[in-house]
Design a protein around this motif. Structure first.
Motif, PDB file in Angstrom:
ATOM      1  N   GLY A 164      -4.779   5.110  -6.037  1.00  0.00           N
ATOM      2  CA  GLY A 164      -4.575   4.838  -7.269  1.00  0.00           C
ATOM      3  C   GLY A 164      -3.237   5.488  -8.311  1.00  0.00           C
ATOM      4  O   GLY A 164      -3.333   4.950  -9.269  1.00  0.00           O
ATOM      5  N   PHE A 165      -2.657   6.103  -7.561  1.00  0.00           N
ATOM      6  CA  PHE A 165      -1.303   6.673  -8.316  1.00  0.00           C
ATOM      7  C   PHE A 165      -0.243   6.051  -8.340  1.00  0.00           C
ATOM      8  O   PHE A 165       0.831   6.343  -8.958  1.00  0.00           O
ATOM      9  CB  PHE A 165      -1.184   8.200  -7.683  1.00  0.00           C
ATOM     10  N   CYS A 166      -0.036   5.148  -7.392  1.00  0.00           N
ATOM     11  CA  CYS A 166       1.202   4.544  -7.276  1.00  0.00           C
ATOM     12  C   CYS A 166       1.666   3.260  -7.861  1.00  0.00           C
ATOM     13  O   CYS A 166       2.517   2.642  -8.187  1.00  0.00           O
ATOM     14  CB  CYS A 166       2.174   4.706  -5.783  1.00  0.00           C
ATOM     15  N   GLY A 167       0.655   2.345  -7.625  1.00  0.00           N
ATOM     16  CA  GLY A 167       0.472   1.041  -8.403  1.00  0.00           C
ATOM     17  C   GLY A 167       1.254  -0.253  -7.395  1.00  0.00           C
ATOM     18  O   GLY A 167       1.304  -1.438  -7.887  1.00  0.00           O
ATOM     19  N   ALA A 168       1.418   0.400  -6.340  1.00  0.00           N
ATOM     20  CA  ALA A 168       2.220  -0.746  -5.335  1.00  0.00           C
ATOM     21  C   ALA A 168       1.065  -1.947  -4.912  1.00  0.00           C
ATOM     22  O   ALA A 168       1.582  -3.029  -4.670  1.00  0.00           O
ATOM     23  CB  ALA A 168       2.687  -0.138  -3.957  1.00  0.00           C
ATOM     24  N   CYS A 169      -0.074  -1.483  -5.020  1.00  0.00           N
ATOM     25  CA  CYS A 169      -1.404  -2.335  -4.337  1.00  0.00           C
ATOM     26  C   CYS A 169      -1.842  -3.254  -5.667  1.00  0.00           C
ATOM     27  O   CYS A 169      -2.655  -3.769  -5.364  1.00  0.00           O
ATOM     28  CB  CYS A 169      -2.287  -1.584  -4.047  1.00  0.00           C
ATOM     29  N   ARG A 199      -5.754  -2.003  -9.265  1.00  0.00           N
ATOM     30  CA  ARG A 199      -5.354  -1.352  -8.053  1.00  0.00           C
ATOM     31  C   ARG A 199      -6.096  -1.748  -6.885  1.00  0.00           C
ATOM     32  O   ARG A 199      -7.519  -1.191  -6.994  1.00  0.00           O
ATOM     33  CB  ARG A 199      -5.310   0.143  -8.192  1.00  0.00           C
ATOM     34  N   CYS A 209      -6.314  -0.925  -3.919  1.00  0.00           N
ATOM     35  CA  CYS A 209      -6.530   0.262  -2.861  1.00  0.00           C
ATOM     36  C   CYS A 209      -7.771   0.808  -3.186  1.00  0.00           C
ATOM     37  O   CYS A 209      -8.417   1.512  -2.590  1.00  0.00           O
ATOM     38  CB  CYS A 209      -5.439   1.090  -2.840  1.00  0.00           C
ATOM     39  N   TRP A 239       0.880  -1.177   0.041  1.00  0.00           N
ATOM     40  CA  TRP A 239       0.063  -0.011  -0.112  1.00  0.00           C
ATOM     41  C   TRP A 239       0.800   1.122   0.250  1.00  0.00           C
ATOM     42  O   TRP A 239       1.730   1.477   0.795  1.00  0.00           O
ATOM     43  CB  TRP A 239      -0.758   0.105   1.289  1.00  0.00           C
ATOM     44  N   GLY A 240       0.788   2.034  -0.996  1.00  0.00           N
ATOM     45  CA  GLY A 240       1.644   3.279  -1.168  1.00  0.00           C
ATOM     46  C   GLY A 240       0.925   4.625  -1.000  1.00  0.00           C
ATOM     47  O   GLY A 240       1.567   5.628  -1.035  1.00  0.00           O
ATOM     48  N   CYS A 241      -0.482   4.546  -1.498  1.00  0.00           N
ATOM     49  CA  CYS A 241      -0.958   6.028  -1.499  1.00  0.00           C
ATOM     50  C   CYS A 241      -2.607   5.727  -1.327  1.00  0.00           C
ATOM     51  O   CYS A 241      -3.239   6.503  -0.985  1.00  0.00           O
ATOM     52  CB  CYS A 241      -0.778   6.643  -2.980  1.00  0.00           C
ATOM     53  N   GLY A 242      -3.157   4.684  -1.545  1.00  0.00           N
ATOM     54  CA  GLY A 242      -4.666   4.321  -1.514  1.00  0.00           C
ATOM     55  C   GLY A 242      -5.509   5.381  -2.326  1.00  0.00           C
ATOM     56  O   GLY A 242      -6.657   5.362  -2.208  1.00  0.00           O
TER      57      GLY A 242
HETATM   58  S1  FES Z   1      -1.713   2.014  -2.920  1.00  0.00           S
HETATM   59 FE1  FES Z   1      -1.153   3.344  -4.591  1.00  0.00          FE
HETATM   60  S2  FES Z   1      -2.302   2.810  -6.105  1.00  0.00           S
HETATM   61 FE2  FES Z   1      -3.023   1.636  -4.680  1.00  0.00          FE
END
Ligand code: FES
Ligand code: FES
Lengths: 717, 158
Positions: free
Chosen positions: B44-49, B59, B61, B39-42
């Motif tokens: 939809g912007f980072c793609g970690a999820c 995504r 999150c 989880w990196g941003c919640g």
């Molecule tokens: S946590 Fe960053 S896109 Fe989902």
């Protein structure tokens, strides 16, 4: 300041060691041979931020354990956050002790198990810690050889170690292994270690490409970061935050949050949080709290900050001076005056600050993503009025730090909540919180006047730097008349920054290199000399010259006057004992102002390169990361309100921005290793600015060079 | 308020009693213990999820868990087959295509999905597919190299 000096001179008694008492180590580790060593020297200590200097030099603060099965562990307070030291330090150990790499384990960042460490900053781990650890390992080997000599009755001079087995060279059958030596032992040795003395040759692991030991765990999702931990009964937390730095809470109505099922509101004065076993519920609840604040905004924004800084009542110090600036001015054929600006920049690791805290009885256990586990331990001790023995901080894998996780507020907050609720509390900062509480790279202003004579030699260099410090501010060129003046925060007179600031990758060297290398380029251009020739002509520094020549080679550089419609730019400098030169090629869309970097060549002299694979990765990483401060990264703010709170408005480099990157690491097997994690980042901004000038004739005096700013500069040509 | 949700998770039929409005990322991480999904941003912007939903990168999150009912979800934990790394995972290790590793699961899953649809992507296509996955440690070049390499290996049937 005074206090710290006192501490420095006072010997620290052995029983007052940090973490657990030393006597307990062997009990805990279950026998074997334990070798303590002391890797600091005073110069390193002075480089450590003051608040971090805690237990000072005289204690033994790292150790190696040779277990009864012959496995080697090295305990260090340093942490792994992507820089790869969990691999490179283990390689050094394996080589020094002549054991297979697989037998070495690094135990990192645990305040109970590991000796005190001031924090994992920048490139210091390989540079200062590495050699000390190698030396300690060499001493450890000497101890083992002595023991073996007594055991098998052969003089040390006839012994040889291979794969953890010590054998008589004239009768290889007569041998004893590390495991056999350690068996049944309860031996502790305390060594004063001098910096590494041996030649950096004949290594099995060091200096060869090597894959990271953490890679498999990371590609399978098994690697545990702080946020991946779970304790029975664990709750997630969100904390009520002010809208702006400096805002004070006057009232809060929490009834809306309390109505949500499974959510509990925790309150301790102004500190208000919601907790729940369900992560989504705390996110839902926190926005239901109605809060009112009073504001006390500082009258500054991202637009006015540069004027604000120059006008600030600052502390002025002349860092370096030589010759006579006025005399230099008189000798000049051409004089150049310029002012450079650089904004606040965020760290923006993909893992936000995260901590898990659990209080069991009197013991506070905290796991946190931090670059400074011992700093966090101290902060918890102070803020929650606990003793050091009752607070243990552990550091699982950290999801990127870049200096931003030197701050550990989240760990203190989680501990506070754990103490208040007696529940295990997981605090994962939101991206919004991450931007709000980041300790930004500080904005800064640099003014330079300089001159050249008719032959193109630099006559004088008068350099003034506001709030960027002096890392990288030295004039690397051979100039007879020079002066560097630094203006820094005078905390008692004037607060400059409305929010936290701190170290960013290669702290402020980017800014200083940007100003210096643009000024140099400007002079080269005015002198009608190719910018590479101009640099070589004005340099005496052998390492810089070697880097420039090798990068020109790698790039296939063809000399020319600038601007020459090509889009090629050069810059160089040094950081953390490593020299670096870069040449870039850009394409500028003169209609939109958009700049694409097509390729970058980079050459680096970093002394002995311990792990070339890792170092290349770091260099490429630096270059890619630099594209952010070069083109887009700027924190917008209005007083204490941070306007960029997400990756939507704060853009970091993406795949499509990437140029082709070619790196060279100069062979320096005979020199001590220097930092590799940061230097390559420093020269990219300047090289790009110079390349834009080469392509268009336009000069940009600030970062980031957004399309709007590029267009504006082109219009002025 | 809890509901039973049925879906296939990493090849196994899964039945879960849960609050259907929870986001998939926290159900995976907290309820199912699959913490490889980051989880990196919640937002939809980072793609970690990133996870795969019927083969498509999504995504997690920004997806209520109710949306996966009846579908197939693959997380990073689901790529290894009988203790053998997926060729993309293997290529990431071999190319040193990671540093802190926090973006890595999302990068790998997005790449796996690309290679399923397009077994021989050009470099440019790899870049486009991964452009919205952020990596702050900037392992970008190695990631692209790794994916290109994995595509060759996979076509070879290895
Ligand atoms: S946590 Fe960053 S896109 Fe989902
Ligand atoms: S490896 Fe750290 S964010 Fe990509």
């Amino acid at each position: 300041m005074k206090k710290n000096e006192e501490k420095l001179s006072k010997p620290v008694t052995s029983t007052k060691g940090p973490g657990m008492k030393r006597r307990n180590f062997l009990k805990l580790l279950g026998g074997g041979i334990l070798i303590f060593f002391q890797p600091w020297n005073v110069a390193d200590l002075l480089a450590v931020p003051q608040q971090q200097r805690r237990t000072l030099t005289k204690d033994y603060n790292a150790f190696i354990h040779i277990a009864e099965d012959g496995n080697i562990s090295c305990f260090t307070g340093k942490i792994e956050m992507g820089q790869g030291i969990i691999t490179s330090l283990a390689m050094m150990m394996a080589d020094e002790l002549n054991v297979p790499f697989e037998r070495v384990t690094m135990v990192m960042g645990d305040t109970d198990l590991c000796p005190y460490d001031a924090g994992t900053w920048g490139s210091q781990s390989t540079q200062t810690f590495g050699p000390a650890m190698r030396a300690a390992a060499a001493e450890a080997k000497a101890v083992l050889l002595d023991m073996a000599s007594a055991k098998i009755g052969v003089p040390v001079s006839r012994l040889e170690v291979k794969d953890g087995i010590i054998a008589d060279t004239s009768n290889p059958g007569n041998s004893v292994s590390y495991a056999q030596l350690a068996k049944g032992q309860k031996l502790e040795k305390y060594l004063e270690v001098k910096p590494a003395s041996e030649e950096y040759t004949k290594f099995t692991y060091v200096g060869k490409p090597f894959n990271r030991v953490d890679a498999i765990e990371k590609v399978t999702g098994r690697a545990k970061y702080t946020g991946d931990l779970k304790i029975p009964g664990m709750v997630f937390a969100r904390i009520l935050r002010p809208p702006s730095h400096g805002a004070k809470l006057i009232s809060a109505d929490v009834s809306g949050a309390e109505k949500i099922s499974d959510v509990e509101v925790v309150r301790d004065g102004d500190f208000i949080a919601v907790i729940s076993g369900n992560k989504d519920k705390v996110d839902e609840a926190i926005v239901k709290i109605k809060a009112e604040y009073t504001f006390n905004e500082m009258p500054v924004s991202d637009k006015t900050v540069f004027d604000w800084m120059v006008k600030a009542e600052s502390r002025v110090s002349v860092v370096r001076t030589g010759g006579d600036i006025e005399e230099g001015r008189k000798q000049s054929d051409k004089v150049f005056e310029s002012e450079y600006h650089d904004p606040y920049v965020a760290h923006a690791a993909i893992e936000t600050h995260t901590a898990l805290a659990h209080m069991e009885g009197e013991k506070m256990n905290v796991w946190a993503s931090t670059q400074s586990p011992f700093g966090l331990q101290d902060a918890i001790v102070n803020e929650l009025k606990m003793t050091r023995e009752t607070v243990r901080v552990r550091t699982p894998y950290v999801g990127g730090g870049f200096g931003g996780k030197g701050a550990y507020q989240q760990g203190v907050e989680a501990a506070r909540l754990a103490k208040l609720t007696r529940k295990p509390v997981m605090l994962v900062w939101t991206r919004d919180e991450e931007f709000f509480y980041d300790t930004f790279h500080t904005a800064n202003v640099i003014k330079v006047s300089s001159g050249i004579d008719k032959s193109g030699l630099i006559t004088f260099w008068d350099y003034h730097v506001w709030f960027a410090g002096t890392r990288g501010a030295e004039i690397i060129y051979d100039v007879p008349n020079f002066k560097t003046t630094s203006y820094s925060e005078n905390a008692s007179a004037f607060r400059v920054h409305p929010f936290g600031t701190g170290a960013w990758r290669a702290p402020n060297n980017n800014s200083n290199t940007f100003a210096r290398e643009l000024q140099i380029d400007m002079m080269a251009s005015a002198a009608g000399i190719d910018p590479l020739d101009f640099r070589l002509k004005n340099l005496k520094d052998e390492k810089m010259i070697a880097c420039l020549k090798s990068v020109a080679d790698k790039f296939g550089y063809v000399p020319a006057r600038t601007p020459g419609n090509r889009g090629i730019g050069i810059a160089c400098g040094h950081d953390a004992g490593t020299w670096v030169a870069e040449i870039v090629e850009v394409k500028v869309d003169k209609g939109t102002g958009k700049v694409q970097v097509v390729r970058v060549a980079c050459s680096q002299d970093m002394g002995l390169c311990v792990n070339p694979e890792g170092a290349l990765l770091q260099m490429e990483g630096c270059i890619s990361m630099a594209l952010g401060y070069t083109f887009s990264e700027e924190v917008h703010f209005e007083g204490g309100n941070i306007l960029d709170r997400g990756f939507d408005t704060y853009q970091i480099p993406k795949m499509s921005w990437l140029p082709k990157i070619d790196c060279v690491i100069l062979e320096r097997k005979d020199k001590p290793p220097k930092g590799g994690g940061e230097p390559a980042i420093i020269a990219v901004g300047a090289a790009v600015a110079n390349a834009i000038h080469d392509a268009t004739g336009a000069r940009l005096y600030r970062t980031p060079m957004t399309p709007e700013r590029v267009l504006e500069a082109i219009k002025k040509v | 308020m809890e509901e039973t949700i049925r879906f296939t998770l990493n090849g196994k039929k899964t039945e879960l009693l849960t609050d259907p409005s929870q986001t998939l990322v926290w159900v995976l991480r907290n309820q199912l213990g699959l913490t490889g999904t980051k989880w990196g941003c919640g937002a939809g912007f980072c793609g970690a999820c990133t996870v795969l939903l019927d083969g498509e990168p999504v995504r997690s999150c920004s997806l209520p868990v109710s949306d996966v009912a009846g579908k197939k979800v693959i997380t990073i934990e689901g790529l290894e087959k009988k203790g053998k790394l997926h060729p993309v995972q293997k290529a990431f290790v071999e190319h040193d295509a990671l540093q802190c590793g926090f973006c890595t699961p999302g990068m790998i899953l997005t790449s796996v999905s690309l290679l399923q649809k397009n077994p021989s992507p050009t470099r440019q296509e790899v870049i486009e597919a991964l452009d919205e996955n952020l990596c702050r440690c900037t392992a970008h070049v190695r990631i692209i190299d790794a994916v290109m390499d994995a595509s060759k290996v996979m076509k070879g049937g290895k």
